[in-house]
Design a protein around this motif. Structure first.
Motif, PDB file in Angstrom:
ATOM      1  N   GLY A  39       0.822  -1.200   0.000  1.00 22.42           N
ATOM      2  CA  GLY A  39       0.000   0.000   0.000  1.00 22.42           C
ATOM      3  C   GLY A  39       0.856   1.250   0.000  1.00 22.42           C
ATOM      4  O   GLY A  39       1.892   1.306   0.679  1.00 22.42           O
ATOM      5  N   PHE A  40       0.436   2.274  -0.747  1.00 20.35           N
ATOM      6  CA  PHE A  40       1.213   3.509  -0.887  1.00 20.35           C
ATOM      7  C   PHE A  40       0.327   4.718  -0.609  1.00 20.35           C
ATOM      8  O   PHE A  40      -0.878   4.704  -0.887  1.00 20.35           O
ATOM      9  N   GLU A  41       0.966   5.750  -0.121  1.00 21.08           N
ATOM     10  CA  GLU A  41       0.273   7.032   0.054  1.00 21.08           C
ATOM     11  C   GLU A  41       0.216   7.789  -1.262  1.00 21.08           C
ATOM     12  O   GLU A  41      -0.763   8.480  -1.548  1.00 21.08           O
ATOM     13  N   HIS A  42       1.255   7.640  -2.084  1.00 23.47           N
ATOM     14  CA  HIS A  42       1.357   8.413  -3.329  1.00 23.47           C
ATOM     15  C   HIS A  42       1.423   7.478  -4.542  1.00 23.47           C
ATOM     16  O   HIS A  42       2.132   6.462  -4.522  1.00 23.47           O
ATOM     17  N   ARG A  43       0.709   7.857  -5.577  1.00 21.42           N
ATOM     18  CA  ARG A  43       0.659   7.029  -6.781  1.00 21.42           C
ATOM     19  C   ARG A  43       2.026   6.925  -7.444  1.00 21.42           C
ATOM     20  O   ARG A  43       2.410   5.844  -7.912  1.00 21.42           O
ATOM     21  N   ASP A  44       2.757   8.030  -7.509  1.00 22.47           N
ATOM     22  CA  ASP A  44       4.041   7.993  -8.197  1.00 22.47           C
ATOM     23  C   ASP A  44       5.011   7.042  -7.515  1.00 22.47           C
ATOM     24  O   ASP A  44       5.826   6.384  -8.174  1.00 22.47           O
ATOM     25  N   GLU A  45       4.915   6.937  -6.188  1.00 20.93           N
ATOM     26  CA  GLU A  45       5.771   5.985  -5.484  1.00 20.93           C
ATOM     27  C   GLU A  45       5.373   4.555  -5.815  1.00 20.93           C
ATOM     28  O   GLU A  45       6.227   3.673  -5.943  1.00 20.93           O
ATOM     29  N   GLY A  46       4.068   4.316  -5.925  1.00 20.35           N
ATOM     30  CA  GLY A  46       3.615   2.986  -6.299  1.00 20.35           C
ATOM     31  C   GLY A  46       4.112   2.593  -7.675  1.00 20.35           C
ATOM     32  O   GLY A  46       4.551   1.455  -7.892  1.00 20.35           O
ATOM     33  N   LYS A  47       4.054   3.514  -8.640  1.00 21.41           N
ATOM     34  CA  LYS A  47       4.516   3.223  -9.994  1.00 21.41           C
ATOM     35  C   LYS A  47       6.026   3.003 -10.014  1.00 21.41           C
ATOM     36  O   LYS A  47       6.522   2.099 -10.707  1.00 21.41           O
ATOM     37  N   ARG A  95      -1.464  -5.398 -10.430  1.00 20.85           N
ATOM     38  CA  ARG A  95      -1.984  -4.088 -10.859  1.00 20.85           C
ATOM     39  C   ARG A  95      -1.907  -3.097  -9.705  1.00 20.85           C
ATOM     40  O   ARG A  95      -1.947  -3.472  -8.536  1.00 20.85           O
ATOM     41  N   LEU A  96      -1.790  -1.831 -10.064  1.00 15.11           N
ATOM     42  CA  LEU A  96      -1.797  -0.735  -9.105  1.00 15.11           C
ATOM     43  C   LEU A  96      -3.146  -0.041  -9.210  1.00 15.11           C
ATOM     44  O   LEU A  96      -3.501   0.452 -10.286  1.00 15.11           O
ATOM     45  N   LEU A  97      -3.905  -0.020  -8.116  1.00 17.40           N
ATOM     46  CA  LEU A  97      -5.249   0.553  -8.171  1.00 17.40           C
ATOM     47  C   LEU A  97      -5.457   1.560  -7.053  1.00 17.40           C
ATOM     48  O   LEU A  97      -4.846   1.462  -5.971  1.00 17.40           O
ATOM     49  N   GLU A  98      -6.311   2.520  -7.322  1.00 15.24           N
ATOM     50  CA  GLU A  98      -6.672   3.505  -6.314  1.00 15.24           C
ATOM     51  C   GLU A  98      -7.604   2.847  -5.307  1.00 15.24           C
ATOM     52  O   GLU A  98      -8.593   2.207  -5.671  1.00 15.24           O
ATOM     53  N   PHE A  99      -7.289   3.001  -4.033  1.00 15.85           N
ATOM     54  CA  PHE A  99      -8.025   2.269  -3.010  1.00 15.85           C
ATOM     55  C   PHE A  99      -7.933   3.044  -1.698  1.00 15.85           C
ATOM     56  O   PHE A  99      -6.918   3.644  -1.389  1.00 15.85           O
ATOM     57  N   GLY A 100      -9.012   3.018  -0.926  1.00 15.91           N
ATOM     58  CA  GLY A 100      -8.981   3.684   0.367  1.00 15.91           C
ATOM     59  C   GLY A 100     -10.272   4.395   0.680  1.00 15.91           C
ATOM     60  O   GLY A 100     -11.258   4.330  -0.074  1.00 15.91           O
ATOM     61  N   ARG A 101     -10.278   5.105   1.781  1.00 15.40           N
ATOM     62  CA  ARG A 101     -11.499   5.758   2.276  1.00 15.40           C
ATOM     63  C   ARG A 101     -12.056   6.789   1.314  1.00 15.40           C
ATOM     64  O   ARG A 101     -13.257   6.984   1.220  1.00 15.40           O
ATOM     65  N   PHE A 102     -11.170   7.460   0.596  1.00 17.86           N
ATOM     66  CA  PHE A 102     -11.623   8.564  -0.260  1.00 17.86           C
ATOM     67  C   PHE A 102     -11.499   8.234  -1.749  1.00 17.86           C
ATOM     68  O   PHE A 102     -11.686   9.115  -2.590  1.00 17.86           O
ATOM     69  N   ALA A 103     -11.187   6.989  -2.070  1.00 17.69           N
ATOM     70  CA  ALA A 103     -10.947   6.635  -3.471  1.00 17.69           C
ATOM     71  C   ALA A 103     -12.202   6.824  -4.316  1.00 17.69           C
ATOM     72  O   ALA A 103     -12.145   7.413  -5.406  1.00 17.69           O
ATOM     73  N   SER A 104     -13.338   6.338  -3.833  1.00 13.49           N
ATOM     74  CA  SER A 104     -14.575   6.453  -4.613  1.00 13.49           C
ATOM     75  C   SER A 104     -14.958   7.905  -4.839  1.00 13.49           C
ATOM     76  O   SER A 104     -15.337   8.314  -5.942  1.00 13.49           O
ATOM     77  N   THR A 105     -14.855   8.726  -3.775  1.00 13.80           N
ATOM     78  CA  THR A 105     -15.192  10.144  -3.893  1.00 13.80           C
ATOM     79  C   THR A 105     -14.280  10.842  -4.886  1.00 13.80           C
ATOM     80  O   THR A 105     -14.742  11.612  -5.751  1.00 13.80           O
ATOM     81  N   ASN A 106     -12.977  10.560  -4.788  1.00 12.60           N
ATOM     82  CA  ASN A 106     -12.025  11.207  -5.698  1.00 12.60           C
ATOM     83  C   ASN A 106     -12.255  10.771  -7.143  1.00 12.60           C
ATOM     84  O   ASN A 106     -12.158  11.590  -8.070  1.00 12.60           O
TER      85      ASN A 106
END
Length: 499
Positions: A309-317, A340-351
């Motif tokens: 799990g990552f806080e920042h997308r660029d770090e995940g990539k 795969r790298l996917l957006e996930f978390g409490r605010f992912a759906s809202t964002n």
């Protein structure tokens, strides 16, 4: 340690740990090193009849390994050929397990157990022990494919279990806390708890769901031996490992040998896999997180299946790109369809809705689909549901088994189905999964109805009768696991095996 077999008595007392205890809400507590609860502690086995206990021998090995992470152990084989340890290894093997190529069963070997164990001990001591080829067997995977398994001979299983216990005394001091697969005192639910708490408590916004393609088939023997030799300097142990790796697989009467892979099914294979991934993945990822990341990073691994799990997308990539290069250097690669790298978390759906990208993704780990949804009060929370593939595959296997046993009486079918359901609920009965385990119970009843109707052919069975059978033989499917944060806190405040 020097080359003398009794040199472990010279090990000085271990220093007290200088690691701070993790706080209750610290999801990364599982990532500190520590002796896992349930580690083989060298129970009161005896080297031979009338000789002293070797309990303190492995304890001294553990202390030395914990104190010096670079120490190589040159005198370990005498712990392996101890008759008491071999006896305990025999008792630890499954009594009903399939026999290997020699067709020797647990019961047959036990008829002259002490004589057989003394003979085995002598062959190990003299270097006369020979590994046998592994018999190939297959089991059906959740996706319908076939997973190859190896069935070693009983004697190979005994020696492998003894070697694994001795080597665990060293490597349990080295393995990192986020490694959960096939380790003493650790299981899938601890890995699931650690992941759930990390996703909820840490500022994780992106998840790398990764799987190594054909890991057990592509593991490189040369690299594996080099990794083992970092800590194991006893060449007699190394020769045993080489014998098992080179023994080959017997399939349809043909012996197949390979320079890569370790056969799944052997007692030593999970430990060898963990050693390989410790050096290739765990140590590298832990160092990357400490030196390369500027945001929060969490890691949970179970065998060759892991989530980061990552806080920042660029770090995940960046991590994913460097991970591909790292694995390639050791003859491994990520599965392109399962990574795969996917957006996930409490605010992912809202964002994502704000950006017009739809719902956030989900990922699977250890048989559960992980989803970020909402509680009844509208609060964002992690939901874990039974994987659809696992759900359907288990029902299909159940249907086939009952179909092959149409002659069973109703009570016998009921006892069997009840046992299957209890096992299913024991694993999948986690909070937020109540609907899925209830649906599984209902689906079992529907299959039972179909089987009973097939047996009678002309008679349709009314649902009232099936409901009575379900109520009598199938226990209610209820949640039996606490919330991850509750159990995780209980394990990380003074009583934790990963403190």
């Amino acid at each position: 340690m020097n080359g003398h077999e009794k040199s472990d008595s010279s090990v000085v007392p271990v220093k007290s740990s200088n690691k701070d205890r993790a706080t209750a809400r610290e999801a990364e507590a599982m990532e500190e090193r520590g002796l896992a609860k349930g580690n083989p502690s060298g129970t009161d086995t005896r080297r031979t009849q009338g000789r002293g206990s070797v309990t303190n021998g492995l304890d001294r090995v553990r202390d030395a390994a914990r104190r010096d992470s670079k120490q190589r152990f040159t005198a370990l084989l005498h712990h392996v050929y101890d008759v008491g340890r071999l006896r305990a290894a025999y008792q630890g093997t499954r009594k009903d397990a399939a026999a290997g190529v020699d067709r020797v069963t647990w019961k047959a070997y036990g008829e002259r157990l002490e004589e057989n164990l003394r003979d085995l001990s002598g062959r190990l001591r003299r270097g006369a022990y020979r590994a046998s080829p592994v018999r190939r067997a297959y089991i059906t995977k959740a996706d319908g494919g076939q997973r190859p398994l190896g069935v070693p001979t009983l004697e190979d299983k005994i020696v492998q279990r003894a070697v694994a216990e001795v080597m665990n005394a060293v490597y349990e001091q080295d393995f990192l806390g986020f490694s959960y697969g096939f380790r003493p005192g650790r299981n899938q639910h601890q890995a699931l708890d650690a992941l759930a708490v990390g996703l909820h408590e840490k500022n994780v916004k992106w998840v790398l769901d990764a799987d190594i393609r054909g890991f057990f088939d592509t593991l490189d023997h040369r690299w594996l031996v080099k990794f083992v030799e970092h800590r194991i300097g006893d060449q007699r142990i190394i020769r045993l490992l080489r014998k098992w790796l080179k023994a080959g697989v017997l399939e349809e009467g043909e012996l197949v040998q390979s320079e890569a892979g370790t056969v799944q099914g052997g007692s030593i294979s999970p430990l060898l896999a963990n050693i390989y991934l410790h050096y290739v993945l765990d140590s590298w990822a832990h160092r990357w997180r400490k030196t390369q990341a500027y945001g929060e990073v969490i890691i949970v691994r179970f065998a060759d299946d892991f989530v980061v799990g990552f806080e920042h997308r660029d770090e995940g990539k960046r991590f994913l790109a460097e991970l591909r290069e790292r694995l390639a250097a050791f003859a491994l690669e990520l599965h392109p369809d399962k990574t795969r790298l996917l957006e996930f978390g409490r605010f992912a759906s809202t964002n994502r809705r704000r950006r017009g990208e739809g719902k956030s993704g989900t990922f699977e780990f250890l048989g559960f689909t992980h989803i970020y949804g909402h509680s009844r009060r509208g609060r964002a929370m992690l939901l874990r549901k039974t994987s659809r593939k696992r759900f359907q595959a288990k029902l299909q296997a159940l249907h086939r088994h009952l179909w092959r046993n149409l002659n069973w009486s109703v009570p016998k079918m009921g006892k069997y189905l009840g046992a299957v359901l209890r096992g299913h609920v024991a694993y999948y009965g986690v909070p937020t999964n109540s609907k899925a385990i209830a649906a599984f119970r209902f689906a079992m009843g529907r299959i039972w109805k179909q089987v009973l109707e097939r047996r009678s052919e002309r008679t349709r069975i009314r649902w009232e009768r099936i409901r009575r059978l379900i109520d009598r033989w199938l226990p209610l499917a209820r949640i039996c696991h606490p919330y991850p944060s509750v159990r995780f806190v209980a394990r990380t405040q003074g009583r934790s095996p990963v403190r």
